[in-house]
Scaffold this motif. Structure first.
Motif, mmCIF file in Angstrom:
data_model
loop_
_atom_site.group_PDB
_atom_site.id
_atom_site.type_symbol
_atom_site.label_atom_id
_atom_site.label_comp_id
_atom_site.label_asym_id
_atom_site.label_seq_id
_atom_site.Cartn_x
_atom_site.Cartn_y
_atom_site.Cartn_z
ATOM 1 N N TRP A 1 0.812 -1.215 0.000
ATOM 2 C CA TRP A 1 0.000 0.000 0.000
ATOM 3 C C TRP A 1 0.844 1.262 0.000
ATOM 4 O O TRP A 1 0.439 2.277 -0.579
ATOM 5 C CB TRP A 1 -0.968 -0.013 1.178
ATOM 6 N N VAL A 2 2.011 1.223 0.620
ATOM 7 C CA VAL A 2 2.915 2.370 0.496
ATOM 8 C C VAL A 2 3.407 2.472 -0.944
ATOM 9 O O VAL A 2 3.531 3.574 -1.498
ATOM 10 C CB VAL A 2 4.091 2.246 1.482
ATOM 11 N N GLY A 3 3.663 1.321 -1.564
ATOM 12 C CA GLY A 3 4.042 1.323 -2.975
ATOM 13 C C GLY A 3 2.930 1.840 -3.866
ATOM 14 O O GLY A 3 3.186 2.497 -4.881
ATOM 15 N N CYS A 4 1.690 1.554 -3.493
ATOM 16 C CA CYS A 4 0.549 2.082 -4.236
ATOM 17 C C CYS A 4 0.556 3.606 -4.202
ATOM 18 O O CYS A 4 0.333 4.271 -5.219
ATOM 19 C CB CYS A 4 -0.742 1.533 -3.641
ATOM 20 N N SER A 5 0.824 4.163 -3.037
ATOM 21 C CA SER A 5 0.903 5.617 -2.911
ATOM 22 C C SER A 5 2.015 6.181 -3.787
ATOM 23 O O SER A 5 1.833 7.193 -4.482
ATOM 24 C CB SER A 5 1.144 5.996 -1.444
ATOM 25 N N TYR A 6 3.160 5.516 -3.788
ATOM 26 C CA TYR A 6 4.290 6.000 -4.579
ATOM 27 C C TYR A 6 3.988 5.947 -6.075
ATOM 28 O O TYR A 6 4.366 6.840 -6.833
ATOM 29 C CB TYR A 6 5.531 5.173 -4.258
ATOM 30 N N ASN A 7 3.288 4.910 -6.499
ATOM 31 C CA ASN A 7 2.955 4.796 -7.913
ATOM 32 C C ASN A 7 1.868 5.776 -8.335
ATOM 33 O O ASN A 7 1.749 6.097 -9.521
ATOM 34 C CB ASN A 7 2.542 3.363 -8.252
#
Length: 224
Positions: free
Chosen positions: A108-114
Motif C-alpha cells: 500500500w505504500v508502494g501504491c501511494s508512490y505509484n
C-alpha cells in the motif's frame, strides 16, 4: 440521525485511549464515521501534501525507504526461516505470519508512490490524443476516483484495525506482537496516497492554466 451527529462521541472515544470504547462509538454512529473519514481523507491528504512541499527530502525518499526496508525484511525472515527449517531443525513460528503483514505495508505504500508516478492504469497513449479539456477531465476523474477509494479504504481498514486492537489479536506465532501494529499501516498508507492525489491535482491545474503538457508517459519503477 444526521451525518455529523455522533462525531463528538467518536472523537471523545478516540481520546479515551480505549479500543473497545472506540469500536462501540464507531458502530453506534456509522454515518458520523463516514463523515469523519471523509474529513480525514481530505484534510489529512492536504496536510501530507503540505509536508511533502515543505520537506522535499521526505517527499522523495519516505515511501521508497519503507518499501525497500519492508522488502529486505521479508526476504531476510524467509531466508532465515529456510535455514532454520532445513539445517537447524527448527523454525520460528512467526516466520510465516509476519512476512504477509510486511508485504501489506510494502504494497500500500508502494501504491501511494505509484500514484505519484501515475503508473496505475494511466492510459497515456489514449489520453495524449485527446484535446486538452478532455485530458484535464480525465485527470480530474482520476483524482475523484482515487479520493473515493481512499475514503472507503481509510474508513473500513480503520474499523478493522480498531477491532483487532479491541479484541487483542496477537500475531500468530507470537505472544506479544499485536496485529493492529501492522494493520494501521493500511489507513496511513492511503492517507499518504490522498496526499499524492492532491499533489498531482495541483500540478495538473497549474499545467492546464499555463498551457503546459498535461499527459506524460509514465514508467513503472521510474522516478519523478
Amino acid at each position: 440521525m444526521g451525518w455529523f451527529d455522533g462525531m463528538g462521541a467518536i472523537i471523545s472515544a478516540l481520546f479515551a485511549n480505549d479500543a473497545w470504547t472506540l469500536g462501540d462509538a464507531l458502530r453506534a454512529n456509522p454515518q458520523a464515521l463516514w463523515t469523519l473519514g471523509f474529513l480525514v481523507t481530505v484534510l489529512g491528504g492536504l496536510a501530507v501534501m503540505a509536508i511533502y512541499r515543505a520537506v522535499p527530502f521526505i517527499e522523495r525518499y519516505f515511501e521508497p525507504t519503507i518499501m525497500v526496508v519492508s522488502y529486505l525484511t521479508i526476504g531476510g525472515i524467509i531466508f532465515m526461516g529456510v535455514i532454520d527449517r532445513f539445517f537447524l531443525n527448527g523454525q520460528p513460528p512467526w516466520s510465516t505470519t509476519v512476512p504477509p503483514f510486511l508485504f501489506l505495508i510494502m504494497t500500500w505504500v508502494g501504491c501511494s508512490y505509484n500514484v505519484k508516478l501515475r503508473t496505475h492504469l494511466a492510459f497515456a497513449e489514449f489520453r495524449t490524443i485527446m484535446p486538452r479539456t478532455g485530458q484535464f477531465a480525465c485527470l480530474l476523474l482520476d483524482a475523484v476516483l482515487w479520493l473515493g477509494f481512499a475514503w472507503i479504504v481509510i474508513v473500513t481498514s480503520t474499523q478493522e484495525t480498531i477491532g483487532a486492537a479491541a479484541n487483542f489479536r496477537f500475531m500468530a506465532g507470537t505472544d506479544n506482537v499485536m496485529q493492529w501494529w501492522f494493520l494501521i499501516s493500511v489507513p496511513l498508507a492511503w492517507l499518504l496516497l490522498s496526499g499524492r492525489v492532491f499533489q498531482n491535482l495541483a500540478d495538473d491545474l497549474r499545467n492546464y492554466r499555463r498551457g503546459d503538457v498535461m499527459i506524460r508517459q509514465a514508467v513503472i519503477g521510474g522516478d519523478a
